[in-house]
Design a protein around this motif. Structure first.
Motif, short mmCIF file in Angstrom:
data_model
loop_
_atom_site.label_atom_id
_atom_site.label_comp_id
_atom_site.label_asym_id
_atom_site.label_seq_id
_atom_site.Cartn_x
_atom_site.Cartn_y
_atom_site.Cartn_z
N MET A 1 0.84 -1.19 0.00
CA MET A 1 0.00 0.00 0.00
C MET A 1 0.88 1.24 0.00
N SER A 2 0.43 2.25 -0.68
CA SER A 2 1.15 3.52 -0.74
C SER A 2 1.15 4.19 0.63
N ALA A 3 2.20 4.96 0.90
CA ALA A 3 2.26 5.71 2.15
C ALA A 3 1.21 6.81 2.11
N ARG A 4 0.59 7.04 3.22
CA ARG A 4 -0.44 8.08 3.30
C ARG A 4 0.19 9.42 3.63
N LEU A 5 -0.38 10.46 3.05
CA LEU A 5 0.08 11.82 3.32
C LEU A 5 -0.63 12.36 4.55
N ALA A 6 0.01 13.32 5.20
CA ALA A 6 -0.56 13.93 6.40
C ALA A 6 -0.34 15.44 6.33
N PRO A 7 -1.12 16.20 7.10
CA PRO A 7 -0.90 17.65 7.14
C PRO A 7 0.56 17.97 7.46
N GLY A 8 1.11 18.93 6.72
CA GLY A 8 2.50 19.32 6.88
C GLY A 8 3.43 18.69 5.86
N ASP A 9 2.98 17.61 5.20
CA ASP A 9 3.78 16.98 4.15
C ASP A 9 3.76 17.84 2.90
N PRO A 10 4.86 17.86 2.14
CA PRO A 10 4.82 18.54 0.85
C PRO A 10 3.91 17.75 -0.09
N GLU A 99 0.18 6.46 -11.10
CA GLU A 99 1.40 6.87 -10.41
C GLU A 99 1.15 8.02 -9.43
N VAL A 100 0.34 8.98 -9.84
CA VAL A 100 0.03 10.11 -8.96
C VAL A 100 -0.79 9.60 -7.77
N MET A 101 -1.77 8.76 -8.05
CA MET A 101 -2.59 8.19 -6.97
C MET A 101 -1.72 7.47 -5.94
N GLN A 102 -0.75 6.70 -6.42
CA GLN A 102 0.14 5.99 -5.51
C GLN A 102 0.99 6.97 -4.70
N ALA A 103 1.48 8.02 -5.34
CA ALA A 103 2.31 9.01 -4.64
C ALA A 103 1.52 9.73 -3.54
N TRP A 104 0.21 9.83 -3.72
CA TRP A 104 -0.65 10.51 -2.75
C TRP A 104 -1.31 9.54 -1.78
N GLY A 105 -1.02 8.25 -1.89
CA GLY A 105 -1.63 7.26 -1.01
C GLY A 105 -3.09 6.98 -1.33
N ALA A 106 -3.51 7.31 -2.55
CA ALA A 106 -4.91 7.17 -2.94
C ALA A 106 -5.15 5.93 -3.80
N PHE A 107 -4.23 5.00 -3.77
CA PHE A 107 -4.42 3.74 -4.48
C PHE A 107 -3.84 2.63 -3.62
#
Length: 158
Positions: A1-10, A99-107
């Motif tokens: 699973m892709s890493a999830r983004l959190a507030p404060g992340d670029p 690829e973008v979805m994976q980078a954003w943790g949305a896949f």
């Protein structure tokens, strides 16, 4: 699973094609806040409801400094049909390689009708004017999400 983004992340930058073949990059929106949302498939009931809600709220959001980018794995031709069928005015972007979805943790893995499947995780992010994640929401509901987002951000609706 892709890493999830959190507030404060670029916010991971991207360049994707629109339904009419133009290229749009996240960096094009520096200086404005951006709502980036990921949805599974154009022309489906939940995704249509969510896109119509964002379209209905677009002018209000823009007046309050927010632009909206909707991203799905659909090809630009399908997004064009989606836009035409439902008179959508928000920017729709194609990420067929996910690829973008994976980078954003949305896949990744999610539950669908009680089963664990791999697919697009309906997610919404608020990116600040400097390109930093202000709000990260995963597994959002299609119906009522835009109204809840307005409330969570303290925005007026109308």
């Amino acid at each position: 699973m892709s890493a999830r983004l959190a507030p404060g992340d670029p916010a991971p930058d991207f360049t994707l094609s629109t339904d009419d073949g133009r290229e749009v990059s996240l960096r094009d929106y520096r200086g404005r806040k951006v709502i980036v949302y990921f949805y599974p498939a154009a022309l489906t009931s939940g995704c249509t409801k969510q896109a119509c809600d964002f379209t209905e709220a677009r002018e209000s959001l823009e007046a309050q400094g927010y632009d909206v980018l909707g991203i799905s794995p659909d090809k630009p031709e399908k997004l064009a049909k989606f836009r035409a069928n439902d008179a959508l005015t928000i920017t729709l972007l194609s990420d067929p390689d996910k690829e973008v979805m994976q980078a954003w943790g949305a896949f990744g893995e999610k539950k669908l009708y009680g089963k664990v499947v791999t697919g697009v995780i309906r997610s919404t992010f608020v990116v600040d004017a400097d390109g930093v994640i202000e709000k990260a929401m995963y597994n959002v509901k299609a119906t009522g999400h835009v109204a809840k987002l307005h409330k969570d951000l303290g925005l007026t609706t109308g």
